[in-house]
Design a protein around this motif. Sequence first.
Motif, short mmCIF file in Angstrom:
data_model
loop_
_atom_site.label_atom_id
_atom_site.label_comp_id
_atom_site.label_asym_id
_atom_site.label_seq_id
_atom_site.Cartn_x
_atom_site.Cartn_y
_atom_site.Cartn_z
N ASN A 220 40.30 38.21 30.72
CA ASN A 220 40.94 39.26 29.95
C ASN A 220 41.80 40.17 30.82
O ASN A 220 42.26 41.20 30.37
CB ASN A 220 39.87 40.09 29.22
CG ASN A 220 39.15 39.25 28.19
OD1 ASN A 220 39.79 38.51 27.47
ND2 ASN A 220 37.84 39.35 28.13
N THR A 221 41.96 39.84 32.11
CA THR A 221 42.83 40.62 32.98
C THR A 221 43.78 39.69 33.71
O THR A 221 43.44 38.56 34.02
CB THR A 221 42.01 41.41 34.03
OG1 THR A 221 41.23 40.50 34.79
CG2 THR A 221 41.09 42.43 33.35
N THR A 222 44.98 40.19 33.99
CA THR A 222 45.95 39.45 34.78
C THR A 222 46.57 40.41 35.78
O THR A 222 46.53 41.63 35.62
CB THR A 222 47.05 38.85 33.89
OG1 THR A 222 47.68 39.91 33.14
CG2 THR A 222 46.48 37.83 32.92
N PHE A 223 47.16 39.86 36.83
CA PHE A 223 47.77 40.70 37.85
C PHE A 223 48.96 41.47 37.27
O PHE A 223 49.79 40.92 36.55
CB PHE A 223 48.25 39.84 39.03
CG PHE A 223 47.13 39.34 39.90
CD1 PHE A 223 46.36 40.23 40.63
CD2 PHE A 223 46.87 37.98 40.01
CE1 PHE A 223 45.33 39.77 41.44
CE2 PHE A 223 45.85 37.52 40.82
CZ PHE A 223 45.08 38.41 41.54
N ASN A 224 49.05 42.74 37.62
CA ASN A 224 50.18 43.58 37.23
C ASN A 224 51.16 43.60 38.40
O ASN A 224 51.11 44.46 39.27
CB ASN A 224 49.70 45.01 36.90
CG ASN A 224 50.82 45.88 36.37
OD1 ASN A 224 51.99 45.49 36.39
ND2 ASN A 224 50.47 47.07 35.90
N PHE A 225 52.07 42.62 38.42
CA PHE A 225 52.97 42.46 39.56
C PHE A 225 53.96 43.62 39.70
O PHE A 225 54.46 43.87 40.80
CB PHE A 225 53.72 41.13 39.44
CG PHE A 225 52.83 39.92 39.54
CD1 PHE A 225 52.20 39.60 40.73
CD2 PHE A 225 52.61 39.11 38.43
CE1 PHE A 225 51.38 38.49 40.83
CE2 PHE A 225 51.78 38.00 38.52
CZ PHE A 225 51.16 37.69 39.72
#
Length: 305
Positions: A220-225
């Motif tokens: 439910n989380t992904t990298f915030n580039f």
Amino acid sequence: MDTVVQWNIRSFRSYFEEQKLLLNRSQSAVVALQECRLGDGQLPLLGYTLLLPQGGSPGDEAALLIRNGTCFSEIDLKTGLHAAAATISLEKTLTVCSLYLPPNSRVSKLSLAELFEQLPKPFLVLGNFNTHSPAWGHSRPDGRGRMLEEFTAENDLIIQNSGEQTFVHSAYHSTSVIDLAVASPSIAAECSWAAHSDLCGRDHFPIFLTLSSHFNVNTNTTFNFKQADWNHFEDLCKLSLDESVADIEQFTSKLLDAARTSIPFHKGTKNKTCVPWFTQECRQALRERKRLKGSILKHLILKIL
């Protein structure tokens, strides 16, 4: 816990909305598909990257869907079998291979060995093997089943199936177990296997392989580039990625450690059904279809007995 889905879908185009709904609910990082039969110009599911066999066409019989934001490396397989594979980075790196063996094709131990040798360990090979054996829930073995029994025993491989039926014949309404999950020993104990209770409009049940907390990753989380500290990331990579890195698993682990330290995560949402057309009437229709399918299967079992 993270989930890998295995499904012989008998055409990606048909029942497309149900496929989206199932994957949306499962929040799976990886989906191994067989008999996908993508039409020309057909787009994969939103939020997933589609991997076909190297040099393959949209009609190939095996494919992988990998959720966007999941780190992976595609494997260029040298094989005459219908197979697609990638090394996936969850909390631990593993290889997932989707495999389809047509019922009337010739499959040998040698062709299987050549495929399995190309898969970095630990691995899961998920697919429709079109074969029968009491070892995975069928009453009698066939020739391919006996060959596969010998192959897995000789190579210390584990078949994850629990014995549940995976296929319902559309004409005869008979059931069988032809969809198998084969694991290398080091990952076998970390996986639990379960067939879905609903066919979702197809003749093969979707299958879920749940990885233990040792392999857990927050899907439910992904990298915030956009908010990444790239200078810090570069410094960490220079410090950790040196000649002491022995293999791809160690490289991936160190790279992800650097990313988690220098790149923040997006805040995700829990498993929502994010399709506006899915109403209460849809839920009721699915429950009714599931109830009727259960009644049919019970009737068939009683008839056989």
